[in-house]
Design an enzyme around this catalytic site. Structure first.
Site, PDB file in Angstrom:
ATOM      1  N   ASP A   1      -6.312  -0.341   2.103  1.00  0.00           N
ATOM      2  CA  ASP A   1      -6.381   0.098   3.498  1.00  0.00           C
ATOM      3  C   ASP A   1      -7.695  -0.374   4.095  1.00  0.00           C
ATOM      4  O   ASP A   1      -8.218  -1.405   3.689  1.00  0.00           O
ATOM      5  CB  ASP A   1      -6.226   1.621   3.573  1.00  0.00           C
TER       6      ASP A   1
ATOM      7  N   PHE B   1      -4.625   1.552  -3.164  1.00  0.00           N
ATOM      8  CA  PHE B   1      -3.781   1.482  -1.976  1.00  0.00           C
ATOM      9  C   PHE B   1      -4.601   0.827  -0.857  1.00  0.00           C
ATOM     10  O   PHE B   1      -5.389   1.490  -0.181  1.00  0.00           O
ATOM     11  CB  PHE B   1      -3.302   2.880  -1.597  1.00  0.00           C
TER      12      PHE B   1
ATOM     13  N   ASP C   1      -8.572   5.394  -6.448  1.00  0.00           N
ATOM     14  CA  ASP C   1      -8.353   5.332  -5.005  1.00  0.00           C
ATOM     15  C   ASP C   1      -8.638   6.684  -4.369  1.00  0.00           C
ATOM     16  O   ASP C   1      -9.302   6.761  -3.326  1.00  0.00           O
ATOM     17  CB  ASP C   1      -6.912   4.906  -4.720  1.00  0.00           C
TER      18      ASP C   1
ATOM     19  N   TRP D   1     -11.429   7.331  -1.598  1.00  0.00           N
ATOM     20  CA  TRP D   1     -11.007   7.828  -0.289  1.00  0.00           C
ATOM     21  C   TRP D   1     -11.757   9.112   0.045  1.00  0.00           C
ATOM     22  O   TRP D   1     -12.221   9.299   1.182  1.00  0.00           O
ATOM     23  CB  TRP D   1      -9.497   8.065  -0.300  1.00  0.00           C
TER      24      TRP D   1
ATOM     25  N   LYS E   1       0.809  -1.219   0.000  1.00  0.00           N
ATOM     26  CA  LYS E   1       0.000   0.000   0.000  1.00  0.00           C
ATOM     27  C   LYS E   1       0.841   1.267   0.000  1.00  0.00           C
ATOM     28  O   LYS E   1       0.717   2.130  -0.865  1.00  0.00           O
ATOM     29  CB  LYS E   1      -0.947  -0.022   1.206  1.00  0.00           C
TER      30      LYS E   1
END
Length: 325
Positions: free
Chosen positions: A233, A231, A300, A304, A201
């Site tokens: 998470d 990434f 991403d 996010w 990540k």
């Protein structure tokens, strides 16, 4: 022929998604979810979200300063498992509090040279990140924060500077991610049913952050940004679950709703992250097929940002204390 780092992430996460018991991708939802993504606007927003430094010096010095602060910010971007107990600044999330504190420290004390990061200790971390050494979970976090900055500083020192370290990747986001993955705190690999599963990540986030910080110019002139995955998470899969792309088993969902910590490397935690990666690969594949291509780093960023909305914040996401996300 050995697969590259990022193909390994894709292949191993796809394997987990195909055999997972606790997390599932709802394939039928991919087209409708993809239609929600304003691709052009999302790309522009990702480019606009770049680091702003203060008190720049001469041009070459400023480039080194920006590179150092960007990479150090990525290095400490793993505190999600402690956000329920770590002190936050008023009105800021845990992640934003951590990065803002580092930026304030840099602004007050000067460029984060490799030598300074190599000497950074737990007491420094307590002061910089405004978090007490409690002899327990928070002190473990502080130790990890200091260790990752030490490792990053050592690698930059070995190359002669942060910019020289980036330039060692020869214009490749994948090569920079591969280089950083040599650091223990960046070597984000788990296992599932006895087989390794790669995520990397922060290694990938570092490449994307450098590219955005320098708007695609040197030293962030990477020619292979499309190779990056999302990434992995705890927020991106949470958004995908709330939006119906992912489904969790009832027991797993009950434990997350009860704020129970998941164990790093356990099947449930690995399946959440891996299914998140593979689901976004399917979304990107669909966008490409309908003529609106989008790279994973920009997707991403959009996911996010979407996760900051109230409907995503009101439901708990999984917590796992580890040095990777």
């Amino acid at each position: 022929m050995t697969s590259g780092l990022l193909q390994t992430v894709r292949t191993t996460c796809a394997r987990v998604a195909a055999t997972s018991d606790l997390v599932h991708i709802n394939i039928a939802t991919i087209p409708s979810f993809a239609s929600l993504i304003p691709v052009t606007e999302a790309r522009a927003a990702a480019e606009a979200d770049r680091l702003e430094t203060t008190n720049p010096g001469p041009d070459s010095w400023d480039i080194e300063r920006r590179a150092a602060l960007t990479l150090a910010g990525v290095a400490v971007n793993f505190t999600s498992g402690w956000h329920d107990i770590m002190p936050k600044r008023p009105g800021q999330s845990g992640a934003t509090s951590t990065v803002t504190r580092l930026r304030d420290y840099e602004s007050a004390t000067g460029i984060l040279t490799p030598e300074r990061l190599m000497q950074f200790n737990t007491t420094d971390a307590s002061q910089v990140f405004e978090t007490p050494m409690d002899g327990g979970a928070l002190e473990t976090l502080l130790e990890l924060l200091a260790a990752t900055l030490n490792e990053l500083g050592e690698m930059a020192a070995a190359h002669g500077s942060f910019v020289k370290m980036i330039n060692a990747a020869s214009g490749s986001a994948e090569r920079l991610a591969t280089l950083l993955s040599e650091l223990p705190s960046f070597n984000d690999i788990a296992s599932h049913r006895g087989e390794p599963v790669a995520f990397h990540k922060r290694s990938q986030l570092a490449a994307a952050s450098i590219q955005r910080e320098f708007s695609g110019a040197e030293p962030g002139a990477f020619t292979d940004m499309g190779k990056l995955t999302i990434f992995a998470d705890n927020l991106v899969p949470h958004v995908l679950r709330i939006d119906g792309v992912l489904s969790y088993s009832p027991d797993l969902l009950d434990r997350i709703d009860a704020a129970s910590l998941l164990t790093h490397g356990a099947p449930d935690e690995v399946e959440i992250r891996a299914c998140g990666v593979h689901a976004t690969e399917l979304i990107i594949e669909h966008l490409r097929a309908i003529g609106t291509p989008m790279n994973a780093a920009d997707l991403d960023h959009w996911l996010w940002t979407r996760g900051a909305a109230a409907n995503y914040k009101t439901e708990p996401r999984h917590r796992c204390r580890n040095p990777y996300y």
